[in-house]
Write a protein that holds these residues in place. Structure first.
Motif, PDB file in Angstrom:
ATOM      1  N   GLY A 166       0.821  -1.215   0.000  1.00  0.00           N
ATOM      2  CA  GLY A 166       0.000   0.000   0.000  1.00  0.00           C
ATOM      3  C   GLY A 166       0.848   1.256   0.000  1.00  0.00           C
ATOM      4  N   ILE A 167       1.914   1.230   0.773  1.00  0.00           N
ATOM      5  CA  ILE A 167       2.823   2.388   0.810  1.00  0.00           C
ATOM      6  C   ILE A 167       3.489   2.570  -0.550  1.00  0.00           C
ATOM      7  N   TYR A 168       3.930   1.471  -1.141  1.00  0.00           N
ATOM      8  CA  TYR A 168       4.560   1.543  -2.460  1.00  0.00           C
ATOM      9  C   TYR A 168       3.584   2.067  -3.515  1.00  0.00           C
ATOM     10  N   ALA A 169       2.354   1.582  -3.480  1.00  0.00           N
ATOM     11  CA  ALA A 169       1.342   2.051  -4.442  1.00  0.00           C
ATOM     12  C   ALA A 169       1.140   3.556  -4.322  1.00  0.00           C
ATOM     13  N   GLN A 170       1.129   4.037  -3.093  1.00  0.00           N
ATOM     14  CA  GLN A 170       0.935   5.475  -2.866  1.00  0.00           C
ATOM     15  C   GLN A 170       2.141   6.275  -3.347  1.00  0.00           C
ATOM     16  N   LYS A 171       3.338   5.809  -3.014  1.00  0.00           N
ATOM     17  CA  LYS A 171       4.561   6.542  -3.376  1.00  0.00           C
ATOM     18  C   LYS A 171       4.866   6.459  -4.866  1.00  0.00           C
ATOM     19  N   ALA A 172       4.766   5.288  -5.450  1.00  0.00           N
ATOM     20  CA  ALA A 172       5.161   5.089  -6.842  1.00  0.00           C
ATOM     21  C   ALA A 172       4.100   5.529  -7.843  1.00  0.00           C
ATOM     22  N   TYR A 173       2.829   5.324  -7.489  1.00  0.00           N
ATOM     23  CA  TYR A 173       1.754   5.590  -8.445  1.00  0.00           C
ATOM     24  C   TYR A 173       0.811   6.697  -8.005  1.00  0.00           C
ATOM     25  N   GLY A 174       0.885   7.090  -6.761  1.00  0.00           N
ATOM     26  CA  GLY A 174      -0.035   8.098  -6.243  1.00  0.00           C
ATOM     27  C   GLY A 174      -1.454   7.583  -6.122  1.00  0.00           C
ATOM     28  N   LEU A 175      -1.589   6.262  -5.993  1.00  0.00           N
ATOM     29  CA  LEU A 175      -2.908   5.625  -5.939  1.00  0.00           C
ATOM     30  C   LEU A 175      -3.006   4.735  -4.706  1.00  0.00           C
ATOM     31  N   GLU A 176      -4.232   4.387  -4.349  1.00  0.00           N
ATOM     32  CA  GLU A 176      -4.438   3.401  -3.289  1.00  0.00           C
ATOM     33  C   GLU A 176      -4.110   2.021  -3.842  1.00  0.00           C
ATOM     34  N   LEU A 177      -3.784   1.117  -2.945  1.00  0.00           N
ATOM     35  CA  LEU A 177      -3.402  -0.243  -3.334  1.00  0.00           C
ATOM     36  C   LEU A 177      -4.464  -0.900  -4.214  1.00  0.00           C
ATOM     37  N   ALA A 178      -5.715  -0.698  -3.894  1.00  0.00           N
ATOM     38  CA  ALA A 178      -6.813  -1.325  -4.648  1.00  0.00           C
ATOM     39  C   ALA A 178      -6.847  -0.884  -6.107  1.00  0.00           C
ATOM     40  N   ASN A 179      -6.197   0.209  -6.430  1.00  0.00           N
ATOM     41  CA  ASN A 179      -6.211   0.725  -7.797  1.00  0.00           C
ATOM     42  C   ASN A 179      -4.972   0.369  -8.599  1.00  0.00           C
ATOM     43  N   VAL A 180      -4.068  -0.403  -8.021  1.00  0.00           N
ATOM     44  CA  VAL A 180      -2.880  -0.873  -8.735  1.00  0.00           C
ATOM     45  C   VAL A 180      -3.021  -2.397  -8.824  1.00  0.00           C
ATOM     46  N   ASP A 181      -3.610  -2.839  -9.926  1.00  0.00           N
ATOM     47  CA  ASP A 181      -4.042  -4.234 -10.042  1.00  0.00           C
ATOM     48  C   ASP A 181      -2.948  -5.261  -9.773  1.00  0.00           C
ATOM     49  N   TRP A 182      -1.793  -5.114 -10.385  1.00  0.00           N
ATOM     50  CA  TRP A 182      -0.749  -6.134 -10.235  1.00  0.00           C
ATOM     51  C   TRP A 182      -0.267  -6.223  -8.789  1.00  0.00           C
ATOM     52  N   LEU A 183      -0.208  -5.089  -8.136  1.00  0.00           N
ATOM     53  CA  LEU A 183       0.258  -5.052  -6.756  1.00  0.00           C
ATOM     54  C   LEU A 183      -0.827  -5.565  -5.801  1.00  0.00           C
ATOM     55  N   HIS A 184      -2.048  -5.154  -6.066  1.00  0.00           N
ATOM     56  CA  HIS A 184      -3.177  -5.591  -5.239  1.00  0.00           C
ATOM     57  C   HIS A 184      -3.380  -7.102  -5.356  1.00  0.00           C
ATOM     58  N   GLY A 185      -3.320  -7.599  -6.594  1.00  0.00           N
ATOM     59  CA  GLY A 185      -3.482  -9.040  -6.811  1.00  0.00           C
ATOM     60  C   GLY A 185      -2.394  -9.854  -6.149  1.00  0.00           C
ATOM     61  N   SER A 186      -1.178  -9.342  -6.178  1.00  0.00           N
ATOM     62  CA  SER A 186      -0.059 -10.035  -5.536  1.00  0.00           C
ATOM     63  C   SER A 186      -0.255 -10.110  -4.027  1.00  0.00           C
ATOM     64  N   ALA A 187      -0.725  -9.034  -3.425  1.00  0.00           N
ATOM     65  CA  ALA A 187      -0.976  -9.030  -1.982  1.00  0.00           C
ATOM     66  C   ALA A 187      -2.156  -9.942  -1.646  1.00  0.00           C
ATOM     67  N   GLU A 188      -3.198  -9.888  -2.455  1.00  0.00           N
ATOM     68  CA  GLU A 188      -4.401 -10.696  -2.195  1.00  0.00           C
ATOM     69  C   GLU A 188      -4.142 -12.193  -2.329  1.00  0.00           C
ATOM     70  N   PHE A 189      -3.085 -12.549  -3.051  1.00  0.00           N
ATOM     71  CA  PHE A 189      -2.719 -13.961  -3.167  1.00  0.00           C
ATOM     72  C   PHE A 189      -2.548 -14.588  -1.787  1.00  0.00           C
ATOM     73  N   PHE A 190      -1.946 -13.859  -0.861  1.00  0.00           N
ATOM     74  CA  PHE A 190      -1.704 -14.399   0.477  1.00  0.00           C
ATOM     75  C   PHE A 190      -3.006 -14.570   1.260  1.00  0.00           C
ATOM     76  N   LEU A 191      -3.981 -13.717   1.001  1.00  0.00           N
ATOM     77  CA  LEU A 191      -5.295 -13.885   1.624  1.00  0.00           C
ATOM     78  C   LEU A 191      -5.969 -15.144   1.086  1.00  0.00           C
ATOM     79  N   THR A 192      -5.875 -15.335  -0.215  1.00  0.00           N
ATOM     80  CA  THR A 192      -6.450 -16.524  -0.838  1.00  0.00           C
ATOM     81  C   THR A 192      -5.777 -17.781  -0.308  1.00  0.00           C
ATOM     82  N   LEU A 193      -4.454 -17.762  -0.220  1.00  0.00           N
ATOM     83  CA  LEU A 193      -3.707 -18.896   0.293  1.00  0.00           C
ATOM     84  C   LEU A 193      -4.111 -19.202   1.736  1.00  0.00           C
ATOM     85  N   SER A 194      -4.274 -18.173   2.537  1.00  0.00           N
ATOM     86  CA  SER A 194      -4.707 -18.336   3.919  1.00  0.00           C
ATOM     87  C   SER A 194      -6.067 -19.025   3.980  1.00  0.00           C
ATOM     88  N   ASN A 195      -7.004 -18.555   3.181  1.00  0.00           N
ATOM     89  CA  ASN A 195      -8.353 -19.139   3.165  1.00  0.00           C
ATOM     90  C   ASN A 195      -8.325 -20.600   2.738  1.00  0.00           C
TER      91      ASN A 195
END
Length: 95
Positions: free
Chosen positions: A49-78
């Protein structure tokens, strides 16, 4: 209360949950691993989320590749939690 503060504060009850569910010894091992992988999701999401804000000026949810990569761990957990409890239920049914 900001969403960031709420996110940080919610970690403490979850850590308490992990403590008691681990201490009980009654949680299936794979499900327990899944509950701990959720902490990995949190640990990955914060810097992402910090990287998305600094690099793209967007929230994490709006940077698809980064958001999807983070969400992978939620899916794996489930998946781990479901498979852990599923195997436990199947073991109980066969006994």
């Amino acid at each position: 209360m900001s969403k960031e503060t709420l996110f940080a504060v919610s970690l403490f009850p979850y850590l308490g949950f992990l403590y008691f569910v681990t201490k009980s010894g009654q949680t299936p091992r794979l499900a327990l691993v899944g509950f701990y992988v959720l902490l990995v999701f949190v640990a990955v999401t914060i810097p992402a989320g910090i990287y998305a804000q600094k690099a793209y000026g967007l929230e994490l949810a709006n940077v698809d590749w980064l958001h999807g990569s983070a969400e992978f761990f939620l899916t794996l957990s489930n998946i781990f939690v479901v498979l852990g409890f599923r195997s436990s239920v199947q073991k109980l049914k066969s006994n």
